[in-house]
Motif scaffolding. Structure first.
Motif, PDB file in Angstrom:
ATOM      1  N   UNK A 164       0.851  -1.180   0.000  1.00 38.52           N
ATOM      2  CA  UNK A 164       0.000   0.000   0.000  1.00 38.52           C
ATOM      3  C   UNK A 164       0.886   1.229   0.000  1.00 38.52           C
ATOM      4  N   UNK A 165       0.280   2.379  -0.196  1.00 41.43           N
ATOM      5  CA  UNK A 165       1.041   3.623  -0.238  1.00 41.43           C
ATOM      6  C   UNK A 165       0.938   4.323   1.106  1.00 41.43           C
ATOM      7  N   UNK A 199      -2.816   9.244 -14.572  1.00 36.90           N
ATOM      8  CA  UNK A 199      -3.579   9.193 -13.331  1.00 36.90           C
ATOM      9  C   UNK A 199      -3.774  10.591 -12.770  1.00 36.90           C
ATOM     10  N   UNK A 200      -4.759  10.691 -11.839  1.00 36.93           N
ATOM     11  CA  UNK A 200      -5.008  11.969 -11.167  1.00 36.93           C
ATOM     12  C   UNK A 200      -3.915  12.151 -10.117  1.00 36.93           C
ATOM     13  N   UNK A 201      -2.757  12.590 -10.567  1.00 38.14           N
ATOM     14  CA  UNK A 201      -1.575  12.524  -9.716  1.00 38.14           C
ATOM     15  C   UNK A 201      -1.603  13.515  -8.557  1.00 38.14           C
ATOM     16  N   UNK A 202      -2.435  14.555  -8.601  1.00 35.10           N
ATOM     17  CA  UNK A 202      -2.507  15.509  -7.489  1.00 35.10           C
ATOM     18  C   UNK A 202      -3.552  15.092  -6.471  1.00 35.10           C
ATOM     19  N   UNK A 203      -4.070  13.876  -6.560  1.00 38.18           N
ATOM     20  CA  UNK A 203      -5.040  13.352  -5.601  1.00 38.18           C
ATOM     21  C   UNK A 203      -4.415  12.171  -4.863  1.00 38.18           C
ATOM     22  N   UNK A 204      -4.323  12.287  -3.553  1.00 41.72           N
ATOM     23  CA  UNK A 204      -3.856  11.181  -2.725  1.00 41.72           C
ATOM     24  C   UNK A 204      -5.081  10.496  -2.143  1.00 41.72           C
ATOM     25  N   UNK A 205      -5.135   9.176  -2.249  1.00 38.77           N
ATOM     26  CA  UNK A 205      -6.325   8.426  -1.854  1.00 38.77           C
ATOM     27  C   UNK A 205      -6.179   7.850  -0.451  1.00 38.77           C
ATOM     28  N   UNK A 206      -7.252   8.007   0.327  1.00 36.26           N
ATOM     29  CA  UNK A 206      -7.313   7.480   1.686  1.00 36.26           C
ATOM     30  C   UNK A 206      -8.606   6.713   1.859  1.00 36.26           C
ATOM     31  N   UNK A 207      -8.602   5.775   2.809  1.00 29.83           N
ATOM     32  CA  UNK A 207      -9.755   4.931   3.056  1.00 29.83           C
ATOM     33  C   UNK A 207      -9.481   3.504   2.624  1.00 29.83           C
ATOM     34  N   UNK A 208     -10.466   2.654   2.820  1.00 28.61           N
ATOM     35  CA  UNK A 208     -10.333   1.258   2.417  1.00 28.61           C
ATOM     36  C   UNK A 208     -10.618   1.118   0.927  1.00 28.61           C
ATOM     37  N   UNK A 210     -13.028  -0.231  -0.455  1.00 26.34           N
ATOM     38  CA  UNK A 210     -14.447  -0.053  -0.755  1.00 26.34           C
ATOM     39  C   UNK A 210     -14.888   1.409  -0.718  1.00 26.34           C
ATOM     40  N   UNK A 211     -14.226   2.240   0.102  1.00 27.12           N
ATOM     41  CA  UNK A 211     -14.713   3.613   0.270  1.00 27.12           C
ATOM     42  C   UNK A 211     -13.603   4.659   0.132  1.00 27.12           C
ATOM     43  N   UNK A 212     -12.560   4.350  -0.621  1.00 27.85           N
ATOM     44  CA  UNK A 212     -11.448   5.290  -0.760  1.00 27.85           C
ATOM     45  C   UNK A 212     -11.899   6.565  -1.460  1.00 27.85           C
ATOM     46  N   UNK A 213     -11.340   7.682  -0.997  1.00 28.59           N
ATOM     47  CA  UNK A 213     -11.648   8.979  -1.601  1.00 28.59           C
ATOM     48  C   UNK A 213     -10.355   9.744  -1.801  1.00 28.59           C
ATOM     49  N   UNK A 214     -10.327  10.560  -2.849  1.00 24.76           N
ATOM     50  CA  UNK A 214      -9.137  11.332  -3.166  1.00 24.76           C
ATOM     51  C   UNK A 214      -9.110  12.662  -2.450  1.00 24.76           C
ATOM     52  N   UNK A 215      -7.944  13.042  -1.989  1.00 24.60           N
ATOM     53  CA  UNK A 215      -7.716  14.349  -1.375  1.00 24.60           C
ATOM     54  C   UNK A 215      -6.770  15.115  -2.279  1.00 24.60           C
ATOM     55  N   UNK A 260       0.170  10.236   9.285  1.00 26.06           N
ATOM     56  CA  UNK A 260      -1.183   9.745   9.028  1.00 26.06           C
ATOM     57  C   UNK A 260      -1.224   8.217   9.050  1.00 26.06           C
ATOM     58  N   UNK A 261      -0.433   7.628   9.951  1.00 31.02           N
ATOM     59  CA  UNK A 261      -0.306   6.170   9.968  1.00 31.02           C
ATOM     60  C   UNK A 261      -1.590   5.482  10.387  1.00 31.02           C
ATOM     61  N   UNK A 262      -2.466   6.183  11.124  1.00 28.70           N
ATOM     62  CA  UNK A 262      -3.711   5.569  11.569  1.00 28.70           C
ATOM     63  C   UNK A 262      -4.834   5.714  10.538  1.00 28.70           C
ATOM     64  N   UNK A 263      -4.548   6.350   9.400  1.00 25.64           N
ATOM     65  CA  UNK A 263      -5.539   6.516   8.340  1.00 25.64           C
ATOM     66  C   UNK A 263      -5.278   5.448   7.284  1.00 25.64           C
ATOM     67  N   UNK A 264      -6.250   4.586   6.991  1.00 23.95           N
ATOM     68  CA  UNK A 264      -5.997   3.532   5.980  1.00 23.95           C
ATOM     69  C   UNK A 264      -5.839   4.129   4.588  1.00 23.95           C
ATOM     70  N   UNK A 265      -5.119   3.421   3.757  1.00 21.71           N
ATOM     71  CA  UNK A 265      -4.996   3.754   2.344  1.00 21.71           C
ATOM     72  C   UNK A 265      -5.358   2.514   1.532  1.00 21.71           C
ATOM     73  N   UNK A 266      -5.855   2.688   0.300  1.00 23.36           N
ATOM     74  CA  UNK A 266      -6.240   1.527  -0.503  1.00 23.36           C
ATOM     75  C   UNK A 266      -5.041   0.634  -0.799  1.00 23.36           C
TER      76      UNK A 266
END
Length: 312
Positions: A164-165, A199-208, A210-215, A260-266
């Protein structure tokens, strides 16, 4: 009695893999003219154009991609049949064509293919490294190593290693700017952005998964090379999001710190994308890569130091 159809399968599989008439001629030890005439004769026999020719590269037509994929499948089955009846039971034979990204290919795929070939000297390994992804079907490759989810669920793939990233920063940056507590806090930080393909390189994805969203992130420094971006991060120029396999040694040494180690990433697993029912030699090298990567790469990131996670 000769079987020209099978000869043509081997010939065109080589054409698809090589990509240029010049390279095919070099591999076969014949003239470019001889290769061109052989290709034209094959197209006349089939009644379709298989490649679009240019001065630099050959581009497969839809019919050419289908023919190349079918050729590899048939030839692989022939090799498997010969293995089964004992003619080649003493070891693996044939050619394995592999595509991989530059960074991961240099660091891990190439060394592991080297040890595999050393243990199987009757094999021929053909590795191509590129910054661009490749579609395996009709490409001439037995498999392609890629990071992240499959773009098409109809593709066949094997997970080589879980990955994972993670978001990282140098201690000097955290001492100066503090650490983000949530993904939304990234808006107030200098983020080093890596441009990768389309890819949308200026978007970092967080979440699992199933529900990952880009920031959306911004920063003064962007680059199309991950190693350069990591070097900037090590120098304290900002935060970077990179695959765990890439930064794990820097996290372990303390040169970088995960935030942000406690925040999951896809998941961004390392995959081998291949055709249906790969031949025995391909299955064997995939086993070797799985075992080798398990030894070479960590499974999870190093813990985040308490001081870094609470900095403001």
């Amino acid at each position: 009695m000769e079987l020209p159809e099978f000869d043509d399968l081997r010939f065109f599989a080589g054409v698809a893999a090589a990509g240029t008439l010049t390279e095919v001629a070099r591999q076969w030890g014949v003239s470019v003219s001889a290769v061109s005439k052989r290709l034209a004769r094959l197209e006349r026999r089939l009644g379709v154009r298989l490649v679009n020719r240019s001065t630099r590269r050959l581009t497969l037509t839809d019919e050419g991609r289908r023919y190349a994929e079918g050729a590899r499948d048939v030839l692989g089955r022939i090799d498997d049949l010969e293995d089964e009846i004992g003619r080649r039971r003493s070891g693996l034979h044939g050619r394995i064509a592999v595509h991989s990204s530059m960074g991961f290919g240099r660091a891990h795929v190439a060394p592991l293919l080297g040890t595999f070939e050393a243990a199987n000297p009757d094999l021929r390994i053909d590795l191509e490294l590129s910054h661009l992804p490749v579609a395996v079907g009709g490409s001439g490759y037995d498999f392609a190593v890629r990071v992240g989810p499959l773009p098409d669920s109809r593709l066949h793939a094997r997970v080589l290693h879980r990955n994972r990233r993670v978001v990282c920063a140098a201690p000097s940056y955290l001492g100066r700017r503090g650490a983000p507590r949530t993904p939304a806090d990234l808006a107030g930080h200098d983020c080093i952005v890596i441009r990768e393909n389309d890819t949308a390189y200026a978007h970092w994805r967080f979440g699992t998964d199933a529900d990952a969203a880009g920031v959306r992130v911004t920063g003064a420094m962007t680059c199309n090379d991950g190693e350069v971006a990591t070097a900037w991060c090590r120098a304290g120029r900002g935060l970077v999001m990179r695959s765990l396999w890439q930064v794990a040694p820097l996290l372990a040494s303390g040169e970088l710190v995960q935030v942000l180690a406690d925040i999951p990433t896809p998941s961004a697993d390392l995959l081998a994308v291949h055709g249906a029912d790969p031949p025995r030699r391909v299955r064997a090298v995939l086993d070797h890569l799985v075992d080798g990567l398990a030894e070479r790469l960590p499974v999870r990131p190093a813990p985040v130091p308490a001081a870094a996670s609470t900095a403001t």
